[in-house]
Design a protein around this motif. Structure first.
Motif: not given
Length: 237
Positions: A170-199
């Motif tokens: 999963l990727w975030l698409v900022p208005p400027e710059g490159e794609l930013r990864s939000l992590g690999v999706v785990r099929p069949g699961e519900e995951a809680r992901v901690r993001l760094d402040p910049e992202l």
């Protein structure tokens, strides 16, 4: 009954779908008052199930349902689903109203301007953002909820299954710059992901996301992201 009470009751009954379900999950994680409302309805509505005896449907039932679906045009099937949804909510509404009427006999209403100590006002808390991302032409969706006050993201991929050959990232698409990864999706699961402040600081209402197909483990370093298989955007609830 307020709209939040109705939402909490329908969440407790398992009637919510799509963005409504994602929004309720976000409130459950970020708003103690709403979580308390859900707990209240769960405790009031659960006893109703004790009086319902188990039933085993006849083996020919599914064959009859399947035959009738095949005989009806696709638009009518959608209409039928909508009517089923309506009657589910109507029946649930009757149960909620009946239970709520009893509850009013023993629970004093709280003054609108007062809250229990330590309760966070919904207007004061940062509102969650949600996205319901359709997967191609399938009925599957990837549910994403972002909790700004915790800088955490909840990713629900409960309907997806692994093929043993690829992963999806999963990727975030900022208005400027490159794609930013939000992590690999785990099929069949519900995951809680901690993001760094910049992202986390890039996430706002309307910002788009894409889901790409990658080798196992995610995009290899130094290579471009794989083909886009789904896209969506965050919306504030």
């Amino acid at each position: 009954m307020t709209e939040r009470d109705q939402l909490a009751a329908e969440y407790a009954l398992g009637l919510l779908e799509g963005e409504e379900l994602l929004g309720a999950r976000g409130l459950m994680a970020s708003d103690p008052a709403f979580a308390g409302q859900v707990a209240f309805w769960e405790s009031r509505l659960a006893p109703l199930l004790d009086d319902i005896a188990g039933a085993q449907p006849d083996e020919s039932l599914w064959a009859r349902i399947s035959a009738q679906i095949d005989a009806v045009p696709g638009g009518e099937v959608v209409s039928l689903k909508a009517r089923v949804r309506f009657w589910q909510r109507a029946a649930a509404g009757a149960a909620i109203a009946a239970t709520g009427a009893v509850a009013l006999l023993v629970v004093q209403p709280q003054s609108p301007g007062l809250q229990s100590p330590g309760t966070v006002s919904p207007t004061m808390a940062q509102r969650p953002l949600v996205a319901s991302i359709p997967i191609g032409d399938t009925p599957l969706r990837l549910g994403v909820t972002y909790l700004p006050d915790r800088q955490e993201m909840l990713v629900s991929a409960s309907g997806l299954s692994a093929d043993g050959v690829h992963d999806h990232e999963l990727w975030l698409v900022p208005p400027e710059g490159e794609l930013r990864s939000l992590g690999v999706v785990r099929p069949g699961e519900e995951a809680r992901v901690r993001l760094d402040p910049e992202l986390a600081g890039l996430i706002r209402d309307g910002i788009p996301m894409v889901l790409t197909r990658e080798p196992l483990g995610g995009k290899p370093a130094g290579q471009s992201a794989g083909p886009v298989v789904a896209e969506g955007a965050f919306r504030t609830i």
